[in-house]
Design an enzyme around this catalytic site. Structure first.
Site, PDB file in Angstrom:
ATOM      1  N   GLU A 141       0.867  -1.187   0.000  1.00  0.00           N
ATOM      2  CA  GLU A 141       0.000   0.000   0.000  1.00  0.00           C
ATOM      3  C   GLU A 141       0.895   1.225   0.000  1.00  0.00           C
ATOM      4  O   GLU A 141       1.747   1.361   0.868  1.00  0.00           O
ATOM      5  CB  GLU A 141      -0.858   0.020   1.274  1.00  0.00           C
ATOM      6  CG  GLU A 141      -1.663  -1.249   1.502  1.00  0.00           C
ATOM      7  CD  GLU A 141      -2.046  -1.431   2.975  1.00  0.00           C
ATOM      8  OE1 GLU A 141      -2.057  -0.439   3.735  1.00  0.00           O
ATOM      9  OE2 GLU A 141      -2.315  -2.574   3.360  1.00  0.00           O
TER      10      GLU A 141
ATOM     11  N   ARG B 125      -6.986  -1.394  -4.988  1.00  0.00           N
ATOM     12  CA  ARG B 125      -7.858  -0.443  -4.299  1.00  0.00           C
ATOM     13  C   ARG B 125      -7.247   0.952  -4.387  1.00  0.00           C
ATOM     14  O   ARG B 125      -6.030   1.129  -4.246  1.00  0.00           O
ATOM     15  CB  ARG B 125      -7.995  -0.872  -2.845  1.00  0.00           C
ATOM     16  CG  ARG B 125      -8.947  -0.030  -2.031  1.00  0.00           C
ATOM     17  CD  ARG B 125      -9.023  -0.598  -0.619  1.00  0.00           C
ATOM     18  NE  ARG B 125      -9.656   0.360   0.271  1.00  0.00           N
ATOM     19  CZ  ARG B 125      -9.422   0.426   1.578  1.00  0.00           C
ATOM     20  NH1 ARG B 125      -8.557  -0.397   2.135  1.00  0.00           N
ATOM     21  NH2 ARG B 125     -10.030   1.314   2.309  1.00  0.00           N
TER      22      ARG B 125
ATOM     23  N   ASP C 231      -6.726   8.607   1.820  1.00  0.00           N
ATOM     24  CA  ASP C 231      -6.514   8.174   3.192  1.00  0.00           C
ATOM     25  C   ASP C 231      -6.454   9.367   4.133  1.00  0.00           C
ATOM     26  O   ASP C 231      -6.611  10.516   3.722  1.00  0.00           O
ATOM     27  CB  ASP C 231      -5.227   7.344   3.268  1.00  0.00           C
ATOM     28  CG  ASP C 231      -5.172   6.474   4.511  1.00  0.00           C
ATOM     29  OD1 ASP C 231      -6.219   6.312   5.157  1.00  0.00           O
ATOM     30  OD2 ASP C 231      -4.097   5.967   4.833  1.00  0.00           O
TER      31      ASP C 231
ATOM     32  N   THR D 140      -2.056  -2.443  -3.854  1.00  0.00           N
ATOM     33  CA  THR D 140      -2.028  -3.438  -4.923  1.00  0.00           C
ATOM     34  C   THR D 140      -2.968  -4.580  -4.582  1.00  0.00           C
ATOM     35  O   THR D 140      -3.228  -4.871  -3.421  1.00  0.00           O
ATOM     36  CB  THR D 140      -0.628  -4.071  -5.111  1.00  0.00           C
ATOM     37  OG1 THR D 140      -0.319  -4.880  -3.968  1.00  0.00           O
ATOM     38  CG2 THR D 140       0.436  -3.015  -5.315  1.00  0.00           C
TER      39      THR D 140
ATOM     40  N   TRP E  74     -11.895  -6.908   0.010  1.00  0.00           N
ATOM     41  CA  TRP E  74     -10.873  -7.938  -0.215  1.00  0.00           C
ATOM     42  C   TRP E  74     -11.479  -9.342  -0.233  1.00  0.00           C
ATOM     43  O   TRP E  74     -10.995 -10.222  -0.930  1.00  0.00           O
ATOM     44  CB  TRP E  74      -9.784  -7.870   0.862  1.00  0.00           C
ATOM     45  CG  TRP E  74      -9.012  -6.582   0.831  1.00  0.00           C
ATOM     46  CD1 TRP E  74      -9.058  -5.579   1.746  1.00  0.00           C
ATOM     47  CD2 TRP E  74      -8.089  -6.148  -0.179  1.00  0.00           C
ATOM     48  NE1 TRP E  74      -8.228  -4.556   1.364  1.00  0.00           N
ATOM     49  CE2 TRP E  74      -7.619  -4.877   0.199  1.00  0.00           C
ATOM     50  CE3 TRP E  74      -7.623  -6.721  -1.373  1.00  0.00           C
ATOM     51  CZ2 TRP E  74      -6.705  -4.156  -0.571  1.00  0.00           C
ATOM     52  CZ3 TRP E  74      -6.700  -6.006  -2.138  1.00  0.00           C
ATOM     53  CH2 TRP E  74      -6.255  -4.742  -1.740  1.00  0.00           C
TER      54      TRP E  74
END
Lengths: 68, 496
Positions: free
Chosen positions: B9, B53, B57, B66, B421
């Protein structure tokens, strides 16, 4: 382990730094060295064209909110 | 585990530089950047057709996580795809900013620090068996991660302050770590985060969440970073004994190591021994090499990883950084900084060198200095542009492939859906939501059966070509895989 990192001389420019300006001066006439120096000049010129001219403003302006 | 699921991420830095005056504030700029994301998925936090995704944030950082990958090259390509997505979004945002009467350029930087001391991360996820003893794992892994910066750091120009003279450090992130292990992220920034969200069957797996890493530009450095960590985990999982390097104070150690580019900084272990990062890395590499020679390589890049690992340690040991100045981020950057400093006669405190440090991480393919060095043959790469383009549209062959297919199919039929997920749900058929707990599963009959209810996919959907997709949308990653074949009807939603 040192409790607090001390201000210590980091000797940049000695030993591990390529001394390309001096080297170029010494080996004038050496075609390989001349080519290398020309390549470096061209790289640095290209970098000057892509970077914002006022480095200080760019750096100071690059402020984010904190992330994770 | 011979086969492991990985993910990374990345939080990106974002700034707007108008021709004069101040740029747009972070929140507003982030909204500009994410407008195509919201247009595509009606939210600023979405999964996209390649299974990854994309979201905003904490602190308006654009972030790309990823998809689950089970191969290191897939992982690196997927991470690079995230950079391309951010670049595309930045270009689209810049255009709209101009249309709205503002001037200037939008910059997206894949780095970890700004000029005000804020930090944002590059978080790695490794699927590990639930049976791995966590205390033993962290005892070995922490010293490895504290010292990993000498082989995988992104490098940083550190300006003079009360503590240091201006110097070049291994790591971007080291100064921003506050704890060894904890469950918090924003508050205390631990090296290993214990938040246990496996996104998998919790009885058999946990997700190891590592937040200490620097964002890498170099794909060869990325290979060494993820590849070495996987090898160390593999050895721990096999129960192979590894010498105890538990550090007395991991946080003081990670900083001391980062700020001494000679690699000679001494740190204390719990047993009172004084060791260097090189000592620790050398011993771990020795064990890993023996482990691989006894058990065999578990993927095709192991030899390359071990060779680069050894050569990088040699470069630090001898100070011959030119051994790795095309393959390891900190050394690639250091060479450039030193050359500019020398040729232009600039002191390391000069803002130009900080700017060069930042510009190395610019994701813009023409303006970013890492990309410029690749073009000039001064940085090696192991992932091609075509592989990155592929990763922008195509999920890796894991559970991500299910997610991607589910999303793309539902979109083609105009069926509202939600995915995360693990979950796959058609809004109109809430009772038929499907959980896929196995992150390796690239096929699932239940998902297939649910999608079949939308229509006869083989006759009704046509896959669009890459050329077709690249003409649409702000970025290739936000385009639809399928179009409806001519003459097909939208099915009526079922009665609930």
């Amino acid at each position: 382990m040192p409790a607090q990192p001390q201000k210590q001389p980091h000797r940049h420019g000695e030993g591990d730094q390529p001394d390309s300006a001096d080297a170029a001066a010494q080996v004038q006439g050496n075609p390989q060295a001349t080519e290398r120096a020309a390549e470096l000049d061209s790289l640095l010129d290209e970098i000057d064209t892509v970077l914002e001219a006022n480095a200080e403003e760019f750096v100071k302006g690059f402020v984010q909110k904190g992330g994770q | 585990m011979d086969r492991r699921v990985y993910g990374v991420e990345t939080e990106f830095g974002l700034t707007h530089r108008p021709e004069t005056g101040r740029g747009l504030p972070p929140d507003e700029l982030a909204r500009y950047l994410f407008r195509p994301v919201v247009d595509f998925g009606r939210s600023s936090n979405i999964f996209i057709p390649n299974g990854s995704r994309l979201y905003l944030d904490v602190g308006s950082h654009p972030e790309y996580a990823t998809a689950e990958c089970d191969d290191l090259i897939d992982l690196i390509a997927s991470d690079r795809a995230g950079e391309r997505v951010m670049h595309d979004l930045a270009m689209a945002a810049q255009e709209r900013i101009h249309q709205d009467g503002f001037t200037g350029a939008v910059y997206v930087l894949k780095n970890n620090v700004d000029s005000a001391g804020n930090s944002y991360g590059s978080h790695e996820n490794y699927l590990i068996p639930r049976t791995t003893h966590f205390r033993r794992l962290s005892g070995i892994l922490l010293p490895f991660l504290v010292t990993r910066q000498i082989i995988a750091g992104a490098g940083r120009v550190v300006q003079e302050d009360d503590t240091y003279e201006a110097h070049f450090a291994f790591s971007q992130r080291a100064d921003h770590m506050w704890e060894g292990i904890s469950s918090a992220t924003t508050r205390s920034r631990p090296i290993i985060n214990t938040r246990d969200e496996p996104h998998a069957d919790a009885a058999s797996h946990r997700r190891l969440h590592v937040i200490v890493g620097d964002s890498n530009m170099s794909t060869t450095t990325s290979l060494l970073r993820y590849g070495s960590t996987d090898l160390v985990l593999r050895m721990i999982e096999a129960g192979v004994p590894i010498e105890d390097f538990e550090l007395e104070n991991p946080i003081a150690a990670i900083r001391a190591i980062s700020h001494d580019i000679s690699g000679q900084a001494r740190v204390r272990t719990r047993t009172g021994e004084q060791v260097t990062a090189i000592n620790i890395q050398r011993e771990i590499l020795r064990r890993v090499t023996r482990f691989v020679s006894e058990r065999g390589a578990h993927h095709s890049h192991v030899d390359q990883i071990l060779e680069l690992w050894d050569r990088t340690l040699q470069a630090v040991e001898t100070g011959e950084h030119q051994l790795i100045d095309q393959e390891i981020d900190w050394a690639i950057k250091k060479r450039l900084v030193e050359e500019v400093s020398h040729q232009r006669r600039l002191d390391l405190n000069h803002p130009r060198l900080q700017q060069i440090d930042m510009a190395y991480h610019d994701v813009h393919p023409d303006r970013g200095l890492y990309h410029l060095l690749v073009r000039r043959g001064r940085a090696a790469t192991i992932v091609s542009g075509a592989q990155v383009t592929h990763a922008m549209t195509t999920p890796p062959p894991t559970r991500a492939a299910l997610r991607g297919e589910f999303l793309s199919t539902a979109r083609a039929y105009g069926a509202e859906c939600t995915v995360d997920w693990v979950h796959h749900k058609l809004t109109d058929r809430p009772l038929e939501a499907i959980m896929v707990k196995d992150p390796f599963a690239a096929k699932d009959q239940r998902v297939e059966a649910l999608l079949d209810k939308l229509g006869d996919r083989s006759s009704e959907l046509q896959e669009r070509s890459l050329e077709e997709r690249s003409r649409q949308g702000a970025t290739l990653a936000l385009t639809d895989k399928y179009t409806r074949a001519p003459g097909t009807q939208v099915p009526e939603p079922p009665l609930i």
